[in-house]
Design a protein around this motif. Structure first.
Motif, PDB file in Angstrom:
ATOM      1  N   VAL A 262     -41.216   2.383 -20.225  1.00 20.46           N
ATOM      2  CA  VAL A 262     -40.242   3.212 -20.726  1.00 20.46           C
ATOM      3  C   VAL A 262     -40.816   3.413 -22.236  1.00 20.46           C
ATOM      4  O   VAL A 262     -40.619   2.294 -22.900  1.00 20.46           O
ATOM      5  CB  VAL A 262     -38.369   2.329 -20.172  1.00 20.46           C
ATOM      6  CG1 VAL A 262     -38.174   2.964 -20.932  1.00 20.46           C
ATOM      7  CG2 VAL A 262     -38.890   1.468 -19.336  1.00 20.46           C
ATOM      8  N   MET A 263     -40.719   4.926 -22.303  1.00 20.84           N
ATOM      9  CA  MET A 263     -40.837   4.721 -23.580  1.00 20.84           C
ATOM     10  C   MET A 263     -39.860   4.933 -24.709  1.00 20.84           C
ATOM     11  O   MET A 263     -39.058   5.308 -24.381  1.00 20.84           O
ATOM     12  CB  MET A 263     -41.525   6.642 -23.217  1.00 20.84           C
ATOM     13  CG  MET A 263     -42.340   6.749 -23.102  1.00 20.84           C
ATOM     14  SD  MET A 263     -44.455   7.120 -23.699  1.00 20.84           S
ATOM     15  CE  MET A 263     -45.617   7.600 -22.734  1.00 20.84           C
ATOM     16  N   GLY A 264     -40.175   3.930 -26.154  1.00 21.30           N
ATOM     17  CA  GLY A 264     -39.820   4.347 -26.582  1.00 21.30           C
ATOM     18  C   GLY A 264     -37.894   3.885 -26.562  1.00 21.30           C
ATOM     19  O   GLY A 264     -37.011   3.428 -27.042  1.00 21.30           O
ATOM     20  N   ALA A 265     -38.223   1.547 -25.511  1.00 22.75           N
ATOM     21  CA  ALA A 265     -37.266   0.852 -25.132  1.00 22.75           C
ATOM     22  C   ALA A 265     -37.942   0.081 -26.248  1.00 22.75           C
ATOM     23  O   ALA A 265     -39.255  -0.009 -26.519  1.00 22.75           O
ATOM     24  CB  ALA A 265     -37.335   0.883 -24.111  1.00 22.75           C
ATOM     25  N   SER A 266     -36.244  -0.787 -26.517  1.00 23.49           N
ATOM     26  CA  SER A 266     -37.235  -2.156 -27.284  1.00 23.49           C
ATOM     27  C   SER A 266     -37.639  -2.815 -26.555  1.00 23.49           C
ATOM     28  O   SER A 266     -38.510  -3.684 -27.459  1.00 23.49           O
ATOM     29  CB  SER A 266     -35.885  -2.888 -27.386  1.00 23.49           C
ATOM     30  OG  SER A 266     -34.651  -3.067 -26.366  1.00 23.49           O
ATOM     31  N   SER A 267     -37.434  -3.059 -25.071  1.00 28.36           N
ATOM     32  CA  SER A 267     -39.245  -3.530 -24.536  1.00 28.36           C
ATOM     33  C   SER A 267     -39.388  -2.611 -23.215  1.00 28.36           C
ATOM     34  O   SER A 267     -38.828  -1.949 -22.800  1.00 28.36           O
ATOM     35  CB  SER A 267     -37.870  -4.474 -24.017  1.00 28.36           C
ATOM     36  OG  SER A 267     -37.839  -4.486 -22.762  1.00 28.36           O
ATOM     37  N   ILE A 268     -40.962  -3.470 -22.712  1.00 26.72           N
ATOM     38  CA  ILE A 268     -41.342  -2.116 -21.899  1.00 26.72           C
ATOM     39  C   ILE A 268     -41.020  -1.735 -20.615  1.00 26.72           C
ATOM     40  O   ILE A 268     -40.434  -0.365 -19.970  1.00 26.72           O
ATOM     41  CB  ILE A 268     -43.134  -2.385 -22.025  1.00 26.72           C
ATOM     42  CG1 ILE A 268     -43.734  -1.874 -22.609  1.00 26.72           C
ATOM     43  CG2 ILE A 268     -43.206  -1.208 -20.454  1.00 26.72           C
ATOM     44  CD1 ILE A 268     -44.804  -2.222 -22.696  1.00 26.72           C
ATOM     45  N   GLY A 269     -39.942  -2.700 -19.993  1.00 28.46           N
ATOM     46  CA  GLY A 269     -39.473  -2.850 -18.609  1.00 28.46           C
ATOM     47  C   GLY A 269     -37.746  -2.561 -18.623  1.00 28.46           C
ATOM     48  O   GLY A 269     -36.851  -2.258 -17.768  1.00 28.46           O
ATOM     49  N   GLN A 270     -37.178  -2.186 -19.916  1.00 28.86           N
ATOM     50  CA  GLN A 270     -35.690  -1.823 -20.261  1.00 28.86           C
ATOM     51  C   GLN A 270     -35.957  -0.219 -19.599  1.00 28.86           C
ATOM     52  O   GLN A 270     -35.628   0.174 -20.490  1.00 28.86           O
ATOM     53  CB  GLN A 270     -35.385  -2.564 -21.683  1.00 28.86           C
ATOM     54  CG  GLN A 270     -34.192  -2.022 -22.103  1.00 28.86           C
ATOM     55  CD  GLN A 270     -33.706  -2.167 -22.892  1.00 28.86           C
ATOM     56  OE1 GLN A 270     -34.008  -1.772 -23.743  1.00 28.86           O
ATOM     57  NE2 GLN A 270     -32.409  -2.503 -23.583  1.00 28.86           N
ATOM     58  N   THR A 271     -35.141  -0.657 -18.234  1.00 29.62           N
ATOM     59  CA  THR A 271     -35.879   1.171 -17.603  1.00 29.62           C
ATOM     60  C   THR A 271     -33.764   1.672 -18.161  1.00 29.62           C
ATOM     61  O   THR A 271     -33.785   2.962 -17.957  1.00 29.62           O
ATOM     62  CB  THR A 271     -35.872   0.655 -16.512  1.00 29.62           C
ATOM     63  OG1 THR A 271     -34.515  -0.083 -15.322  1.00 29.62           O
ATOM     64  CG2 THR A 271     -36.903   0.958 -16.281  1.00 29.62           C
TER      65      THR A 271
ATOM     66  N   ARG B  48     -33.736   6.955 -19.494  1.00 25.51           N
ATOM     67  CA  ARG B  48     -35.093   7.573 -20.297  1.00 25.51           C
ATOM     68  C   ARG B  48     -36.139   8.173 -20.046  1.00 25.51           C
ATOM     69  O   ARG B  48     -36.490   8.081 -19.068  1.00 25.51           O
ATOM     70  CB  ARG B  48     -35.665   6.291 -21.051  1.00 25.51           C
ATOM     71  CG  ARG B  48     -34.500   5.535 -22.409  1.00 25.51           C
ATOM     72  CD  ARG B  48     -34.519   4.412 -22.615  1.00 25.51           C
ATOM     73  NE  ARG B  48     -34.070   3.224 -23.639  1.00 25.51           N
ATOM     74  CZ  ARG B  48     -33.930   2.301 -23.860  1.00 25.51           C
ATOM     75  NH1 ARG B  48     -33.685   1.659 -23.172  1.00 25.51           N
ATOM     76  NH2 ARG B  48     -33.184   2.416 -24.998  1.00 25.51           N
ATOM     77  N   ILE B  49     -37.070   8.510 -21.180  1.00 27.93           N
ATOM     78  CA  ILE B  49     -38.618   8.852 -20.109  1.00 27.93           C
ATOM     79  C   ILE B  49     -39.235   7.228 -18.975  1.00 27.93           C
ATOM     80  O   ILE B  49     -39.734   6.569 -20.317  1.00 27.93           O
ATOM     81  CB  ILE B  49     -39.359   8.999 -22.089  1.00 27.93           C
ATOM     82  CG1 ILE B  49     -39.067  10.301 -21.551  1.00 27.93           C
ATOM     83  CG2 ILE B  49     -40.808   9.810 -21.195  1.00 27.93           C
ATOM     84  CD1 ILE B  49     -39.549  11.215 -23.154  1.00 27.93           C
ATOM     85  N   ILE B  50     -39.807   7.736 -18.414  1.00 31.27           N
ATOM     86  CA  ILE B  50     -39.797   6.268 -17.533  1.00 31.27           C
ATOM     87  C   ILE B  50     -41.610   7.158 -17.598  1.00 31.27           C
ATOM     88  O   ILE B  50     -41.381   7.865 -16.087  1.00 31.27           O
ATOM     89  CB  ILE B  50     -39.025   6.109 -16.887  1.00 31.27           C
ATOM     90  CG1 ILE B  50     -37.495   5.509 -17.405  1.00 31.27           C
ATOM     91  CG2 ILE B  50     -39.785   4.633 -15.622  1.00 31.27           C
ATOM     92  CD1 ILE B  50     -36.884   5.405 -16.437  1.00 31.27           C
ATOM     93  N   LEU B  51     -42.374   5.548 -17.204  1.00 36.25           N
ATOM     94  CA  LEU B  51     -43.482   6.243 -16.238  1.00 36.25           C
ATOM     95  C   LEU B  51     -44.160   5.268 -15.432  1.00 36.25           C
ATOM     96  O   LEU B  51     -43.283   4.004 -15.572  1.00 36.25           O
ATOM     97  CB  LEU B  51     -44.778   6.201 -16.952  1.00 36.25           C
ATOM     98  CG  LEU B  51     -45.078   6.786 -18.958  1.00 36.25           C
ATOM     99  CD1 LEU B  51     -46.464   6.091 -19.673  1.00 36.25           C
ATOM    100  CD2 LEU B  51     -45.008   8.327 -18.281  1.00 36.25           C
ATOM    101  N   GLU B  52     -43.713   5.836 -14.427  1.00 36.69           N
ATOM    102  CA  GLU B  52     -43.732   4.420 -12.703  1.00 36.69           C
ATOM    103  C   GLU B  52     -45.109   4.887 -11.761  1.00 36.69           C
ATOM    104  O   GLU B  52     -45.571   6.014 -11.335  1.00 36.69           O
ATOM    105  CB  GLU B  52     -42.896   4.878 -12.112  1.00 36.69           C
ATOM    106  CG  GLU B  52     -42.650   4.131 -10.859  1.00 36.69           C
ATOM    107  CD  GLU B  52     -41.261   3.934 -10.283  1.00 36.69           C
ATOM    108  OE1 GLU B  52     -40.506   4.747 -10.881  1.00 36.69           O
ATOM    109  OE2 GLU B  52     -41.081   2.715  -9.399  1.00 36.69           O
TER     110      GLU B  52
END
Lengths: 124, 518
Positions: free
Chosen positions: B65-74, B84-88
């Motif tokens: 997850v771009m721009g989240a406080s932690s990577i997995g916080q969708t 959010r902008i999510i790469l999956e």
């Protein structure tokens, strides 16, 4: 019937524009006209997106623009995401149109014609 | 440090080529340095793609997850939906990303000597193309899919029309621009429809919505538009006219990357059909449409390839026929997931299709690089003028033979391994389809033999007496591709086990894709 048409007017207009653009692209052999057809299609999609996010009597979806009577009433705002999409799509279609016209210029320099049936050399 | 890089590898894989693409023009005065920088960029992107692929294979679906406080916080803390902008990245997209990055790296190595002028412009566009490709396959968001689709197509147009002095190249660029602009407007229109229906752009959330509530009418229109758009861009039969033009006129190294870019449209088609719409009865119509398009391109590609005099156009038409194989296989798979008695064959067809997709990317790239080598030394790609080159360019001749055997699907090659899987599974769906596939595959042998004979065999031609073998960097790129092709052919079992099956399972497992985000 007429009422339904009037209520969905933006969608009808965008569908019509899309078809007009596609027609120009498919059946016109002039490269500039093809570029025009393509940008008409782009505008049709933009109109569609904007109409999608519109609500009656809504305000622009800007945070500081919200009415200050206590809480921010999100229901009064138009949907912001389609507008963001439209903004991106406008920028992209600008780039595509510019690229298409510049290629048309190069084609004209080579072949002295903007007519696809005269300028195209690759066959079969 | 290494763990940090591995953690952020999905974002870095897209960001590195993007940053390098815009850094290169600053080095315009120092050409060698610019080429070196470009190669470093391709190498770094390849490393990231490998890291992503490794971690996806061991840990399953990777969500970034771009721009989240932690990577997995969708989902943001105060909202119930992922906006959010999510790469999956699942096994299929990681595989496509890895193949794309590898081919782009090899194409870049090949281009050191192959491209003689405006290195900086060329490498910038190629890096941009790689960034678009990786973003396109990694994204978990429909709108980003559209944006990367545009980045990919606009940079490829710049590269197809790279030799502006040739009017044919400009013409091919114009045609490709027209088709890709129409395709991306279709995609945007469909995204608008899906957004209006579901109110979100995240692929996983839309997919869950459809699983729970079924289709609305607008969803079906959106599905039709998306399938049309991606079929246009992957160069299948009724919309294949741009393929020979664009593949034939682009610089050879670009054509190799362009082939995997077209295959990434097949990826998007499958992602939409399997993951977003999933195994619901309506997708059957799409499945039959895909099968018919595939069968037509099988035949049209093979027969049109027969009559070509231009080496690159010949390979391009043979490639159209191979795209037909992939589409037919996945179409049968799509029919079979709703049809219990066919399920085992459907799975086999999909394995064959996916294996063929990867094989096709590599041997098509190899063939185009060989064609480029011939153009580089002999200065022509007209088969009527060429002849006797095997004396001067023995290595290139061997590489061409490897590629030709693979594309024709003769026994020890990787093309054979994947085609046999497709034949034996689609036979149970429809014997006629298997016959069409078999005949087309046999027809493809003929143009390949013709090309080999008229370019490499025959009496020595005076004009080509002073021709030498191509420089080392070009040999290296072709050698690596040949090794990959031979390896896939010799150990199809290992490949199926280790890379193809995870990708097929990822494609079929809609719940896991949805669960990755929600």
């Amino acid at each position: 019937m007429i009422e339904a048409l009037m209520q969905n007017l933006p969608f009808v207009v965008s569908a019509l524009l899309f078809v007009i653009g596609l027609y120009a692209l498919l059946f016109k052999s002039n490269l500039i006209k093809m570029a025009i057809g393509l940008s008409i299609m782009g505008s049709a999609v933009n109109i569609f997106l904007i109409a999608l996010g519109y609500k009656e009597n809504s305000i622009a979806p800007i945070f500081t623009n919200a009415p200050i009577n206590g809480s921010i009433n999100a229901a009064k705002m138009a949907m912001p995401i389609p507008q963001a999409l439209t903004l991106t799509s406008i920028v992209i279609s600008l780039a595509v149109t510019a690229l298409m016209l510049s290629l048309a210029v190069v084609v004209y320099r080579h072949c002295g014609s903007l007519n696809a049936s005269k300028a195209w050399r690759l066959k079969k | 440090m290494i763990n940090e890089i591995a953690l952020h590898s999905p974002a870095l894989a897209i960001a590195i080529p993007l940053v390098f693409a815009f850094l290169l023009p600053l080095l315009k005065k120092w050409k060698k340095l610019a080429a070196l920088m470009a190669l470093i960029g391709f190498g770094a992107a390849e490393t990231m793609a490998v890291l992503v692929f490794k971690s996806v294979l061991t840990e399953g679906i990777k969500v970034y997850v771009m721009g989240a406080s932690s990577i997995g916080q969708t989902t943001p803390p105060f909202m119930p939906v992922p906006v959010r902008i999510i790469l999956e990245i699942d096994a299929f997209s990681a595989l496509m990303g890895l193949a794309g990055a590898t081919i782009a790296l090899l194409a870049a190595i090949y281009s050191i000597k192959f491209i003689k002028e405006s290195h900086v412009k060329y490498y910038s566009l190629l890096l941009l193309m790689l960034a678009g490709l990786l973003g396109f396959v990694f994204t978990g968001d429909l709108f980003n899919l559209f944006v990367f689709f545009e980045v990919l197509s606009i940079s490829s147009i710049g590269l197809i029309a790279f030799w502006l002095k040739r009017s044919e190249a400009v013409e091919a660029g114009f045609k490709y621009l027209t088709i890709s602009a129409v395709a991306s407007l279709f995609v945007l229109f469909a995204i608008g429809l899906l957004y209006g229906e579901h109110g979100i752009l995240n692929i996983a959330t839309i997919s869950r919505d459809m699983l729970f509530y079924g289709f609305a009418f607008t969803d079906i229109i959106a599905l039709g538009l998306l399938v049309c758009a991606f079929a246009m861009k992957c160069g299948t039969a009724p919309m294949h006219f741009w393929v020979p033009d664009a593949y034939g006129e682009a610089p050879a190294a670009v054509t190799a990357v362009l082939a995997i870019a077209s295959l990434s449209s097949v990826y998007a088609l499958l992602r939409i059909a399997f993951t977003v719409f999933g195994p619901l009865p309506h997708t059957e119509i799409i499945a039959y449409a895909v099968i018919i398009m595939g069968a037509i391109s099988l035949f049209v590609g093979a027969t049109m390839s027969l009559v070509q005099k231009d080496l690159k156009r010949l390979i391009a038409y043979a490639g159209v026929s191979q795209t037909g194989f992939i589409l037919v296989a996945f179409g049968v798979g799509l029919v079979a997931i709703n049809n219990v008695p066919l399920q085992a064959f459907g799975l086999r067809a999909m394995q064959g299709g996916l294996f063929h997709l990867i094989n096709h990317a590599f041997y098509e790239a190899l063939l185009f690089l060989v064609a480029g080598a011939i153009i580089y030394r002999a200065g022509t790609k007209d088969l009527n003028e060429l002849g006797g080159l095997a004396r001067q360019m023995p290595l290139t001749a061997v590489f061409f033979l490897i590629g030709a055997i693979s594309i024709a699907g003769l026994p020890p090659s990787n093309g054979f391994a994947s085609k046999i899987l497709i034949y034996e599974s689609i036979y149970f769906f429809s014997p006629l389809l298997a016959v069409i596939a078999l005949i087309s595959s046999v027809i493809v042998v003929v143009p390949m033999v013709k090309a080999f004979c008229s370019a490499f065999l025959g009496p020595e031609i005076k004009k080509f007496k002073s021709v030498k073998e191509v420089p080392g960097s070009m040999i290296l790129a072709m050698l690596v591709l040949s090794i990959i092709v031979i390896f896939f052919g010799l150990f199809p079992g290992i490949m199926l086990e280790s890379i193809v099956n995870p990708a097929v399972n990822a494609l079929l497992n809609q719940a896991a894709y949805v669960g990755g985000v929600l």
